[in-house]
Design a protein around this motif. Structure first.
Motif, PDB file in Angstrom:
ATOM      1  N   ALA A 200       0.835  -1.204   0.000  1.00 42.89           N
ATOM      2  CA  ALA A 200       0.000   0.000   0.000  1.00 42.89           C
ATOM      3  C   ALA A 200       0.871   1.255   0.000  1.00 42.89           C
ATOM      4  O   ALA A 200       0.593   2.222  -0.723  1.00 42.89           O
ATOM      5  CB  ALA A 200      -0.928  -0.001   1.208  1.00 42.89           C
ATOM      6  N   ALA A 201       1.940   1.246   0.813  1.00 48.17           N
ATOM      7  CA  ALA A 201       2.840   2.404   0.858  1.00 48.17           C
ATOM      8  C   ALA A 201       3.531   2.614  -0.489  1.00 48.17           C
ATOM      9  O   ALA A 201       3.723   3.751  -0.930  1.00 48.17           O
ATOM     10  CB  ALA A 201       3.881   2.220   1.965  1.00 48.17           C
ATOM     11  N   LEU A 202       3.882   1.508  -1.152  1.00 46.13           N
ATOM     12  CA  LEU A 202       4.525   1.592  -2.453  1.00 46.13           C
ATOM     13  C   LEU A 202       3.588   2.228  -3.479  1.00 46.13           C
ATOM     14  O   LEU A 202       3.978   3.131  -4.231  1.00 46.13           O
ATOM     15  CB  LEU A 202       4.941   0.201  -2.905  1.00 46.13           C
ATOM     16  N   GLN A 203       2.347   1.791  -3.497  1.00 45.00           N
ATOM     17  CA  GLN A 203       1.372   2.360  -4.423  1.00 45.00           C
ATOM     18  C   GLN A 203       1.130   3.843  -4.129  1.00 45.00           C
ATOM     19  O   GLN A 203       1.027   4.670  -5.046  1.00 45.00           O
ATOM     20  CB  GLN A 203       0.052   1.582  -4.316  1.00 45.00           C
ATOM     21  N   ASN A 204       1.047   4.173  -2.831  1.00 44.78           N
ATOM     22  CA  ASN A 204       0.819   5.570  -2.443  1.00 44.78           C
ATOM     23  C   ASN A 204       2.006   6.454  -2.826  1.00 44.78           C
ATOM     24  O   ASN A 204       1.829   7.608  -3.253  1.00 44.78           O
ATOM     25  CB  ASN A 204       0.561   5.661  -0.943  1.00 44.78           C
ATOM     26  N   MET A 205       3.225   5.906  -2.671  1.00 49.60           N
ATOM     27  CA  MET A 205       4.418   6.666  -3.014  1.00 49.60           C
ATOM     28  C   MET A 205       4.451   6.968  -4.508  1.00 49.60           C
ATOM     29  O   MET A 205       4.745   8.099  -4.932  1.00 49.60           O
ATOM     30  CB  MET A 205       5.672   5.886  -2.609  1.00 49.60           C
ATOM     31  N   VAL A 206       4.137   5.968  -5.322  1.00 48.68           N
ATOM     32  CA  VAL A 206       4.118   6.159  -6.772  1.00 48.68           C
ATOM     33  C   VAL A 206       3.077   7.212  -7.166  1.00 48.68           C
ATOM     34  O   VAL A 206       3.341   8.113  -7.968  1.00 48.68           O
ATOM     35  CB  VAL A 206       3.845   4.821  -7.490  1.00 48.68           C
ATOM     36  N   SER A 207       1.884   7.115  -6.581  1.00 45.20           N
ATOM     37  CA  SER A 207       0.821   8.080  -6.894  1.00 45.20           C
ATOM     38  C   SER A 207       1.214   9.489  -6.470  1.00 45.20           C
ATOM     39  O   SER A 207       0.964  10.465  -7.192  1.00 45.20           O
ATOM     40  CB  SER A 207      -0.483   7.676  -6.194  1.00 45.20           C
ATOM     41  N   PHE A 209       4.293  10.785  -6.135  1.00 47.33           N
ATOM     42  CA  PHE A 209       5.309  11.351  -7.012  1.00 47.33           C
ATOM     43  C   PHE A 209       4.757  11.654  -8.401  1.00 47.33           C
ATOM     44  O   PHE A 209       5.250  12.556  -9.088  1.00 47.33           O
ATOM     45  CB  PHE A 209       6.533  10.429  -7.089  1.00 47.33           C
ATOM     46  N   ASP A 210       3.730  10.948  -8.801  1.00 41.22           N
ATOM     47  CA  ASP A 210       3.091  11.259 -10.077  1.00 41.22           C
ATOM     48  C   ASP A 210       2.496  12.669 -10.042  1.00 41.22           C
ATOM     49  O   ASP A 210       2.603  13.423 -11.017  1.00 41.22           O
ATOM     50  CB  ASP A 210       2.004  10.232 -10.382  1.00 41.22           C
ATOM     51  N   THR A 211       1.892  13.040  -8.915  1.00 41.96           N
ATOM     52  CA  THR A 211       1.337  14.398  -8.806  1.00 41.96           C
ATOM     53  C   THR A 211       2.451  15.444  -8.798  1.00 41.96           C
ATOM     54  O   THR A 211       2.278  16.544  -9.346  1.00 41.96           O
ATOM     55  CB  THR A 211       0.486  14.548  -7.528  1.00 41.96           C
ATOM     56  N   LEU A 212       3.593  15.110  -8.198  1.00 42.60           N
ATOM     57  CA  LEU A 212       4.713  16.053  -8.196  1.00 42.60           C
ATOM     58  C   LEU A 212       5.257  16.264  -9.612  1.00 42.60           C
ATOM     59  O   LEU A 212       5.614  17.382  -9.996  1.00 42.60           O
ATOM     60  CB  LEU A 212       5.834  15.549  -7.283  1.00 42.60           C
ATOM     61  N   VAL A 213       5.341  15.186 -10.370  1.00 39.57           N
ATOM     62  CA  VAL A 213       5.821  15.307 -11.752  1.00 39.57           C
ATOM     63  C   VAL A 213       4.865  16.171 -12.570  1.00 39.57           C
ATOM     64  O   VAL A 213       5.291  17.037 -13.352  1.00 39.57           O
ATOM     65  CB  VAL A 213       5.981  13.911 -12.392  1.00 39.57           C
ATOM     66  N   THR A 214       3.570  15.975 -12.389  1.00 39.19           N
ATOM     67  CA  THR A 214       2.583  16.803 -13.091  1.00 39.19           C
ATOM     68  C   THR A 214       2.776  18.276 -12.761  1.00 39.19           C
ATOM     69  O   THR A 214       2.728  19.146 -13.639  1.00 39.19           O
ATOM     70  CB  THR A 214       1.155  16.367 -12.718  1.00 39.19           C
TER      71      THR A 214
END
Length: 415
Positions: A200-207, A209-214
């Motif tokens: 769950a933490a891995l999925q949350n981390m990816v999501s 950082f996706d917002t940061l890249v945007t």
């Protein structure tokens, strides 16, 4: 010297790993002191620096514990970091998430070099030195909080976890308002007690950082993520998914490593008052003391796994293609052939060649920044609290030995 430049392995030494009785199960936990590697490893290393062990999933691997053996394992291109290989050692016995199988730490060869150069360009020694004022300010603010909490305060809570995570946030460009969110996800990723929580933490981390890249795609920000979006994502050199993986893995691992070294390092100094007094009297010893503490303390307690892609000779033992190995830096850092009186903490020692940052192509890309953070934190702490000591010098240290990195979970100090 790395064995890939040595003669071909002697077939007579090529005893198949699966035919050997394991010397012990891996990992081991029982220690004579909180600062020593487990006793079973130490006893085994003295008589068998390349030893067969049984992993959690029942499969055998070689445990490599000598200094030269570990350097060979981490530098010889015939050893692979590919977690998807069937011979790759599995410490927990649990399935490895696919997201971890395609991170920088699991890559080899040219593909690894291609992505690593993008990170190392952002983590140079010069850039680390330029961050000293920011690191000092963050450290001083954390020490203010420690002082406000009063004697008996927990140094891990107020300093060890705060400084590296805030430095990571500044470097990457994570808003300070998200500080607790980021550190919580990173801590869960390093906690090996629950696969579900880690996933769950891995999925949350990816999501996240996706917002940061945007955000960086729409706003020109002067931080590591902003630089990489402009230089590599916008030019097509990086895919969005790979940029996100590079960012979160580097920052999660980096801030956790430094946080645990702060707690462990202060605990070790407080338990070695002669060394602490030396640093107080001679603060110029601090840079070298950082390396000595990293050599002395068993931070990378579960070692660094690899799998042989060809036959390789390590310390006279042939590791056959397809066999797994675990390189154990805490034992290599205590190798008496390299370090005189290796079981002693000596802040005057030149320990720069320690292997806690790894070695070879996968050496920690942020080692210069980590060294600087530790130097600033140890130095400012001793300057600010010249009478710092353990709140209860007779109490057992509260350690966590089930996580990926060994650490003190709490450190009550007074002054």
């Amino acid at each position: 010297m790395s064995s890939h430049s040595a003669a071909a392995p002697d077939p007579e030494t090529a005893t198949p790993l699966h035919t050997l009785a394991p010397e012990l199960t891996f990992p081991q936990f029982e220690r004579s002191t909180p600062f020593d590697p487990p006793q079973a490893y130490t006893e085994l290393s003295g008589r068998c620096p390349v030893a067969p062990v049984s992993m959690a999933d029942g499969k055998p691997s070689w445990l490599i514990s000598s200094f030269e053996g570990v350097r060979t394992t981490l530098s010889d291109p015939r050893f692979s970091s590919d977690m998807s290989h069937p011979g790759f050692p599995n410490r927990t016995g649990k399935p490895v998430d696919d997201l971890l199988k395609d991170t920088l730490g699991a890559m080899d060869g040219e593909r690894h070099r291609y992505y690593r150069r993008m990170l190392t360009g952002e983590l140079t020694v010069r850039r680390a030195k330029a961050m000293r004022p920011v690191i000092t300010q963050i450290t001083d603010e954390a020490l203010d909080q420690l002082a406000a909490a009063g004697p008996g305060a927990d140094l891990v809570k107020h300093v060890a976890f705060v400084v590296p995570s805030r430095v990571a946030c500044h470097l990457v460009g994570i808003p300070l308002s998200d500080y607790e969110l980021f550190t919580g996800m990173a801590a869960t990723l390093m906690d090996s007690t629950s696969s579900d929580d880690q996933f769950a933490a891995l999925q949350n981390m990816v999501s996240y950082f996706d917002t940061l890249v945007t955000d960086r795609e729409h706003h020109d920000r002067d931080d590591l993520l902003g630089h990489m979006v402009r230089r590599y994502l916008a030019t097509g050199e990086l895919t969005r998914d790979m940029l996100i993986r590079l960012a979160w893995t580097t920052m999660a691992a980096g801030q956790e490593t430094t946080a645990h070294m702060i707690g462990l390092g202060v605990a070790a100094l407080l338990r070695h008052p002669d060394q602490l007094e030396l640093l107080r009297r001679e603060p110029h010893l601090l840079p070298g003391a950082v390396d000595e503490l990293m050599r002395y303390l068993p931070l990378i307690q579960f070692g660094i796994p690899r799998v042989a892609m060809d036959d390789v000779e390590v310390d006279g033992q042939t590791v056959t293609a397809g066999e797994g190995v675990v390189a154990l830096p805490p034992l290599a850092n205590r190798d008496p052939a390299v370090f005189e009186r290796p079981d002693e903490l000596d802040v005057r020692r030149n320990a720069r060649q320690h292997l806690t940052f790894g070695y070879g192509p996968h050496q920690c890309p942020a080692h210069a920044l980590a060294r600087l953070e530790l130097e600033v934190v140890y130095g400012r702490l001793l300057e600010r609290f010249p009478t710092l000591r353990l709140a209860d010098s007779d109490a057992d240290l509260k350690v966590q030995d089930k996580d990926i990195m060994y650490r003190v979970s709490e450190l009550a100090v007074t002054w």
